[in-house]
Scaffold this motif. Structure first.
Motif, PDB file in Angstrom:
ATOM      1  N   GLU A 308       0.731  -1.260  -0.020  1.00 61.57           N
ATOM      2  CA  GLU A 308      -0.033   0.056   0.093  1.00 61.57           C
ATOM      3  C   GLU A 308       0.886   1.171  -0.142  1.00 61.57           C
ATOM      4  O   GLU A 308       0.578   2.251  -0.575  1.00 61.57           O
ATOM      5  CB  GLU A 308      -1.015   0.063   1.216  1.00 61.57           C
ATOM      6  N   LYS A 309       1.831   1.230   0.583  1.00 55.86           N
ATOM      7  CA  LYS A 309       3.069   2.248   0.649  1.00 55.86           C
ATOM      8  C   LYS A 309       3.283   2.718  -0.790  1.00 55.86           C
ATOM      9  O   LYS A 309       3.404   3.998  -0.875  1.00 55.86           O
ATOM     10  CB  LYS A 309       4.141   2.000   1.635  1.00 55.86           C
ATOM     11  N   LYS A 311       1.837   1.950  -3.699  1.00 58.35           N
ATOM     12  CA  LYS A 311       0.776   2.494  -4.306  1.00 58.35           C
ATOM     13  C   LYS A 311       0.445   3.849  -3.947  1.00 58.35           C
ATOM     14  O   LYS A 311       0.251   4.769  -4.820  1.00 58.35           O
ATOM     15  CB  LYS A 311      -0.304   1.435  -3.958  1.00 58.35           C
ATOM     16  N   GLN A 312       0.559   4.248  -2.641  1.00 58.70           N
ATOM     17  CA  GLN A 312       0.148   5.720  -2.205  1.00 58.70           C
ATOM     18  C   GLN A 312       1.411   6.705  -2.714  1.00 58.70           C
ATOM     19  O   GLN A 312       0.940   7.757  -3.022  1.00 58.70           O
ATOM     20  CB  GLN A 312       0.028   5.550  -0.632  1.00 58.70           C
ATOM     21  N   GLU A 315       0.895   7.457  -6.420  1.00 59.82           N
ATOM     22  CA  GLU A 315      -0.244   8.145  -6.707  1.00 59.82           C
ATOM     23  C   GLU A 315       0.229   9.673  -6.321  1.00 59.82           C
ATOM     24  O   GLU A 315      -0.168  10.698  -7.075  1.00 59.82           O
ATOM     25  CB  GLU A 315      -1.540   7.677  -6.083  1.00 59.82           C
ATOM     26  N   ARG A 316       0.734   9.797  -4.836  1.00 63.82           N
ATOM     27  CA  ARG A 316       1.103  11.218  -4.622  1.00 63.82           C
ATOM     28  C   ARG A 316       2.151  11.926  -5.578  1.00 63.82           C
ATOM     29  O   ARG A 316       2.117  13.048  -5.693  1.00 63.82           O
ATOM     30  CB  ARG A 316       1.668  11.075  -3.306  1.00 63.82           C
TER      31      ARG A 316
END
Length: 352
Positions: A308-309, A311-312, A315-316
């Motif tokens: 998840e890290k 992916k985030q 995106e950021r």
């Protein structure tokens, strides 16, 4: 001017399955990894992109590197490029990693200054490389040593090694593409034509000539548009192309341009493995913790990439890019241009 290897553009169009996953928002592994097997370098080139990081003595451990080769093959990464901060062959595990990746079905390429690319190394790894690119800034001994921060002995060794590489490819009947990259500097305009002529005589497949990549953190700055300043020499160099030899002048990397997109959409397709074990968003952000997806010493690449890290952060970083701190023509630039247009779907798309 022939662009046999599509250096002036990108090759993402040849990966429609991955593009389809990206369009649908599905997870996928990157098509390509840049791998910095070491941050050490035996040269001190005047224009070095990563000089500001100090060339600290860091090597990826052999087991970490070999595990990465096996993991990326299992999860569909299609190509890797050994390059980044240092000279790849200073890490003794690099040849074994090249062989391992190739035997597991991953396409492998490498950039090198050529000083350690001895005939023995050439025989070991050239059969396992799709292509190799040697950085050469000048033909003459005086200019070469000054611009690369290298010795006369290294100058002689490099050109001997280039000849041996060409001979190895010829004798073994290899499909490995041999190339040279020359960055245009204020000091090497008179070196262009003699160098291009010599590289052709050695039997290499191409030479590419381009402006340097520049970060705001770099000390070496160029204000002149050297493509324009050296236009006559570059056009003469282009005239030497032929007989299986390409001369690719990167006219598309002219100064004064800007990024014509508002998001870095290419991040999921290319990632960067650094000598510290970190996996980073891009080559302009190595050693910067906010842009590090995770570390291979802490977790294997598949788990890191699907986290998840990661992916985030993707995106950021994609949606809030700080282009003022980027190289104008970064590794993601060409595919960013394509993806930005591809993402802006117009009305009536079926009327092609």
């Amino acid at each position: 001017m022939a662009d046999t290897y599509r250096m002036l553009s990108h090759k993402l169009l040849w990966h429609p399955d991955v593009l389809a996953k990206w369009r649908r928002g599905e997870p996928f592994f990157p098509v390509h990894l840049d791998i910095g097997a070491t941050s050490r370098c035996n040269y001190r080139c005047v224009h070095c992109f990563y000089d500001y990081l100090g060339h600290r003595r860091r090597d990826l451990d052999r087991e970490v590197l070999l595990r990465l080769m096996r993991d990326i093959a299992e999860h569909g990464v299609r190509s890797i490029f050994f390059a980044s901060q240092g000279e790849p062959l200073l890490n003794p595990a690099t040849p074994e990693a090249i062989v391992t990746a190739d035997r597991h079905g991953v396409d492998v390429a490498m950039s090198s200054n050529g000083s350690l690319f001895t005939p023995e190394v050439a025989r070991e790894i050239l059969p396992h490389l799709q292509w190799v690119r040697i950085s050469v800034l000048a033909r003459s001994e005086e200019a070469y040593c000054a611009l690369h921060g290298a010795s006369s002995r290294a100058w002689r060794a490099v050109f001997d090694n280039l000849a041996a590489m060409s001979e190895t490819v010829r004798r073994q009947g290899l499909g490995t593409v041999l190339g040279v990259q020359t960055c245009l500097l204020q000091e090497n305009g008179d070196e262009i034509v003699p160098l291009v002529r010599h590289i052709k005589e050695l039997g290499f497949h191409y030479i590419t000539l381009r402006p340097i990549s520049q970060l705001p953190t770099n000390g070496y700055r160029l204000e002149d548009d050297l493509l324009r300043r050296f236009q006559e020499q570059l056009q003469e160099a282009e005239s030497l192309a032929g007989e299986g030899f390409d001369v690719v002048v990167r006219w598309n990397l002219h100064g004064g341009g800007k990024k014509e997109y508002d998001a870095c959409l290419g991040l999921p397709f290319i990632a960067f493995v650094n000598a510290d074990g970190g996996v980073y968003t891009c080559g302009c952000r190595l050693d910067e913790e906010p842009f590090c997806y995770g570390n291979l010493y802490d977790e294997p690449f598949p788990a890191l990439w699907m986290s998840e890290k990661r992916k985030q952060l993707t995106e950021r970083a994609a949606s809030q890019p700080d282009f003022a701190r980027c190289d104008l023509f970064c590794r993601h630039h060409a595919i960013n241009q394509f993806l930005w247009e591809y993402a802006q779907e117009p009305p009536h798309v079926n009327f092609i």
